[in-house]
Design an enzyme around this catalytic site. Sequence first.
Site, PDB file in Angstrom:
ATOM      1  N   LYS A  43     -13.980  -7.765  -8.751  1.00  0.00           N
ATOM      2  CA  LYS A  43     -13.197  -8.620  -9.649  1.00  0.00           C
ATOM      3  C   LYS A  43     -12.577  -9.779  -8.851  1.00  0.00           C
ATOM      4  CE  LYS A  43      -9.810  -8.389 -13.341  1.00  0.00           C
ATOM      5  NZ  LYS A  43      -9.230  -7.532 -14.375  1.00  0.00           N
ATOM      6  N   ASP A  44     -12.071  -9.452  -7.642  1.00  0.00           N
ATOM      7  CA  ASP A  44     -11.493 -10.507  -6.801  1.00  0.00           C
ATOM      8  C   ASP A  44     -12.559 -11.530  -6.412  1.00  0.00           C
ATOM      9  OD1 ASP A  44      -8.940  -9.586  -6.880  1.00  0.00           O
ATOM     10  OD2 ASP A  44      -8.954  -8.629  -4.906  1.00  0.00           O
ATOM     11  N   HIS A  86       0.803  -1.217   0.000  1.00  0.00           N
ATOM     12  CA  HIS A  86       0.000   0.000   0.000  1.00  0.00           C
ATOM     13  C   HIS A  86       0.839   1.271   0.000  1.00  0.00           C
ATOM     14  CE1 HIS A  86      -4.272  -1.523   0.804  1.00  0.00           C
ATOM     15  NE2 HIS A  86      -3.563  -2.471   0.231  1.00  0.00           N
ATOM     16  N   GLU A 104       5.715 -33.981  -1.394  1.00  0.00           N
ATOM     17  CA  GLU A 104       4.509 -33.425  -1.983  1.00  0.00           C
ATOM     18  C   GLU A 104       4.876 -32.733  -3.297  1.00  0.00           C
ATOM     19  OE1 GLU A 104       1.696 -34.509  -0.493  1.00  0.00           O
ATOM     20  OE2 GLU A 104       1.075 -32.719   0.578  1.00  0.00           O
ATOM     21  N   SER A 160      -0.333  -1.219  -6.264  1.00  0.00           N
ATOM     22  CA  SER A 160      -0.016  -2.327  -7.160  1.00  0.00           C
ATOM     23  C   SER A 160       0.746  -1.822  -8.372  1.00  0.00           C
ATOM     24  CB  SER A 160      -1.305  -2.983  -7.657  1.00  0.00           C
ATOM     25  OG  SER A 160      -2.032  -3.506  -6.593  1.00  0.00           O
TER      26      SER A 160
END
Lengths: 408, 183
Positions: free
Chosen positions: A241-242, A213, A285, A217
């Site tokens: 959108k998320d 922040h 894994e 972005s």
Amino acid sequence: MAAPAFKNALVRWIDHRLPVFTFLQHELHEYPTPKNLSYWWNFGSLAGIVLVVMILTGIFLAMHYTPHTAFAFDSIERIMRDVNYGWLIRYIHMNGGSFFFIVVYIHIFRGLYYGSYKAPRELLWIIGVVILLLMMATAFMGYVLPWGQMSFWGATVITNLFSAIPLIGDGIVTWLWGGFSVDNPTLNRFYSLHYLLPFLIVGAVLLHLMALHRFGSSNPLGIDVKGPQDSIPFHPFYTAKDAFGLGIFLIAFAGVVFFAPNLFGEPDNYIRADPLVTPPHIVPEWYFLPYYAILRAIPNKLLGVIAMFGSILVLFIVPWLDTARVRSAKFRPTYRKFFWVLVVDCVVLGYVGANPPDGWFIVTGQVATAYYFFHFLILMPVLGLVERPLPLPHSISAPVLKPAEGKA
Amino acid sequence: MAEAATATKGHADGETRRDFIYLAAAGMGAVGAAATVWPFISFMNPSADVLALSTSEVDLKPVQEGMSITVTWRGKPVFVRRRTKAEIDTAAAAKLGDLPDPQPDAARVKKPEWLILVGVCTHLGCVPLGQKSADPKGEYGGWFCPCHGSHYDTSGRIRKGPAPKNLEVPPYAFLDDTTIRIG
Ligand code: HEM
Ligand code: FES
């Protein structure tokens, strides 16, 4: 910053004394976000949601799980068969681990493609690598808890990596085990740490967000926001959108949880741990396979271990290895090709890691390992200096408003 | 405040008694922190009961020539092999120059017939195969570790593969002709 006028009197009363609402308003609503973020920018918030899911399901599993070598395996089987919805909670946690890594790996490759690690976001990237390391430790210790054959032998092989350290190595391994082999003290401390580390991840995520922040972005064009015309408020645009991306993610996740819950698992882990019998083919894994391939590519124990840890540590210095002046690979035609070679290289490493180390696989593993380090240590610095980037658009809105100019 | 000012004035090189006190206090703090951390580190090391379990006795009577048994010692497998004449001879005949971790066979046994080994691969801790008659025994007729392909000979010495050292010989003693105590 002037406190926003909240309509609700109670909210106003609280906010005056504890400005949480101002904080949220500032970080979510006013927070200006580039308006051109693509779906590749969904994976950060997805990772955060998966972290919450892991913590919730984990805390519930802990209510029925017993961390003792004599009871751990049975307590998991009890969770699967007798505990109400135990199968669901466990399958969400088990597959949630895999999906966490899928999401985070995509998030990291997004960063590599769009140069998100470049100034001024170096610390943001470094905290991200710290989160990756914490996740790996958490997942490794979680996998030991069901106390199956792969749990036990995975724990044995990985803790033994530390015996490669000269002089003090064996002492460190005994210390890690709390005994002379992986045994009850080991299981207990892994459980304790498996519970702790996710909360350290939460702490690291908060720092990650603070760093994010600060400058906001990055974006697919890799150019800075030049003014209000280039950005939109995070809420409601990117929350929506998320949320849409989350829906798609949940469909895939639920598909695996309900229809193929053991897709990522190893059948051997449904066999109780036996300290006297090693399964013929030990594999970690899937999300550890590329590192495992790097470990085995080098025939010397110590150097293998160094290369394996080095493959992650090299990520820490990526912001300084990449000498290019433009961020986004969109404007770096050559780097863009090599980026995809790196992606393929990592998949090849994973494939080699899943197979026994003989014949053809050895050579492939060695070539792929060499390429991995070549990409970061040589290609990145050199290409950044010699490559001629395409011309950048003037601003984020320029290509939209005046397409001809942007494409120039 | 006034005193601090005069104290600084008195020393041309800028060093004061206060600097010394700062250093001494910080040093003492560091010693205290280290002393506090130590119990936590030690807490994670093997506890008294784990250490107390560290010997096992093994009866050798039932083991025939050419046979192997696996016993547990400190939670780890220990291989007990009653070697055949041929196995002893090949182990003794190996040239030390050919060995990654050179050690004569004689230094690894108390009685050549009995080979006692910790059954843990010195690479990353898997249990090598070779104890059962159907198991692969590797290119040198001893043990083979399937995890990353290490080959051990009939003296438990590493011959090929990523493991750096020979299989460890645990401390043991013959209590009588047919009993050993490991540990
Ligand atoms: C970063 C978040 C986390 C990750 C990546 C993670 C990963 C894992 C993995 C891979 C397993 C093995 C699943 C299996 O094969 O059965 C596991 C098991 C377990 N985890 Fe977590 N975990 C996380 C958070 C938590 C938290 C916060 C708790 C709270 C105590 C928890 C409690 C457990 C328990 C009790 C088990 C054993 C049950 C089982 O194996 O299904 N986990 N975890
Ligand atoms: S553990 Fe035996 S070869 Fe790696």
